[in-house]
Design an enzyme around this catalytic site. Structure first.
Site, short mmCIF file in Angstrom:
data_model
loop_
_atom_site.label_atom_id
_atom_site.label_comp_id
_atom_site.label_asym_id
_atom_site.label_seq_id
_atom_site.Cartn_x
_atom_site.Cartn_y
_atom_site.Cartn_z
CD1 TRP A 29 0.35 0.54 3.35
CD2 TRP A 29 -0.20 -1.62 3.11
NE1 TRP A 29 0.83 -0.14 4.45
CE2 TRP A 29 0.51 -1.46 4.33
CE3 TRP A 29 -0.65 -2.89 2.75
CZ2 TRP A 29 0.77 -2.54 5.19
CZ3 TRP A 29 -0.37 -3.96 3.60
CH2 TRP A 29 0.32 -3.78 4.80
CD GLU A 42 -2.83 3.31 8.15
OE1 GLU A 42 -2.97 2.81 9.28
OE2 GLU A 42 -1.72 3.64 7.69
CE1 TYR A 87 -12.78 -5.59 18.18
CE2 TYR A 87 -10.87 -6.68 17.22
CZ TYR A 87 -11.55 -6.20 18.32
OH TYR A 87 -11.02 -6.36 19.56
CE1 TYR A 125 -2.44 5.97 12.65
CE2 TYR A 125 -4.06 4.37 11.84
CZ TYR A 125 -2.76 4.85 11.90
OH TYR A 125 -1.78 4.21 11.19
CG ASP A 143 -0.59 4.14 15.27
OD1 ASP A 143 0.30 4.90 15.73
OD2 ASP A 143 -0.34 3.23 14.45
#
Length: 373
Positions: A29, A42, A87, A125, A143
């Protein structure tokens, strides 16, 4: 807290960016400044190691190479692509943000930190990372790495578990960040926190910025960052029902308002609620009670037995699940009219979006005690 002069700030920037130019990690990335690539990476990197993320990122980009493809992706395919990262609300929010970009922004990314935070699921962030790396805005990206690095460099004694502390760090870093190369500055801090200034087994003696590290110079590294103790996760107890039929195993999709929302698992019975409903529940009555409860909800009759396998444990942020396996094998194909789920055989498992918990359950079931004669 230490405050640096303009001269010290300039010297720090020179040391940090000079080291980064020679030693930065070659990550997929980082090959361009496309905000889509930065955003996806991210979000994936939140609470996941870089080496783990790389194959996920590369596969995700093959499946969803653009904001448009992400916005249009079927949810089941999206969840399957995210499987193992945990998550799952994050990838759902990514799709909502992609749709928002197309509908409200004509596909064009906001270029400021404030504007980026208007997109679903993008917090301070991630907005700082995108704004600085993609759009060269001098915005901090605070972070865990930034908390650790700057708390040690400047001996910042604010408790990083408190929400207001982020503002303190952002104010400090905004004075120090390179105005010419803010994206490289933030990525250098990320690399520094992943190499010489790690949370464990750090090597500050050889760090390229050791002369600026006040906690190292004062012998106080173990005091930073300041962090109050986390609350212990609450223990929760479940029973997972491994119900084998002539065509495969029964699976249920978790409800959208539950943990592991929209993911597929063996049917789960909440053991804590069961105990509340049946205060006199004991080992002798357990199987029959669960059979009765499951039959009342699904009209599927079972003959459940405890599986000879260890209790499966899985920790979420605020909960620790202890899941006991129970199993049965049905001779006839059950009527699924009242069962909110489906049957899948082993070959079909790869088509279902499984959480890590389900992978643990299947592994434990496969390793169950088998008597050898």
């Amino acid at each position: 807290m230490i405050e640096w002069s303009k001269t010290t700030i300039k010297e720090f920037q020179t040391s940090l960016l000079g080291w980064y130019d020679e030693n930065h990690r070659d990550l997929p990335w980082r090959h361009d400044q496309d905000p889509y690539h930065i955003w996806v990476s991210e979000i994936m990197l939140q609470q996941t190691q870089v080496n783990t993320v790389i194959p996920y990122y590369e596969r995700f980009m093959r499946l969803f190479p653009s904001v448009e493809k992400l916005a249009q992706a079927p949810e089941e395919q999206l969840l399957k692509a995210w499987e193992g990262l945990g998550y799952y609300s994050r990838v759902r929010n990514m799709q909502r943000a992609a749709q928002q970009l197309l509908q409200d922004y004509d596909g064009k990314w906001p270029q400021t930190k404030t504007g980026l935070q208007e997109l679903v699921g993008i917090g301070p962030y991630t907005a700082g990372a995108i704004a600085s790396i993609a759009f060269n805005q001098p915005e901090p990206a605070v972070d865990g790495n930034a908390f650790r690095v700057f708390s040690q460099l400047l001996e910042i004694e604010a408790d990083i578990t408190k929400p207001q502390t982020r503002g303190i760090f952002e104010t400090v870093i905004r004075k120090i960040i390179s105005k010419d190369r803010p994206g490289d500055f933030n990525q250098a801090i990320m690399d520094l926190g992943a190499s010489f200034m790690t949370a464990k087994n750090s090597d500050n003696a050889h760090s390229p910025v050791r002369q600026f590290n006040q906690a190292y110079l004062d012998g106080r590294l173990d005091e930073f960052p300041v962090r109050s103790k986390r609350l212990k996760p609450v223990d929760k107890h479940y029973f997972a029902l491994v119900i084998k039929t002539p065509q495969g195993y029964l699976f249920q999709q978790r409800a959208s308002n539950e943990l592991l929302a929209k993911l597929w698992t063996f049917p789960l019975i909440d053991g804590d609620k069961l105990k509340e409903e049946y205060p006199d529940l004991n080992e002798d009555t357990l199987s029959k009670t669960i059979e009765s409860k499951f039959a009342a909800e699904t009209e599927i009759k079972t003959d459940l037995q405890l599986v000879d396998a260890p209790v499966v444990k899985h920790t979420f942020t605020h909960q620790k699940w202890h899941v006991t396996l129970m199993s049965t094998e049905l001779q006839d194909q059950p009527d699924l009219s009242h069962f909110a789920g489906q049957i899948a055989n082993v070959e079909q498992f790869t088509t279902l979006a499984w959480p890590t918990l389900q992978k643990k359950l299947w592994s434990a079931y496969q390793k169950r005690q088998i008597k050898l004669f």
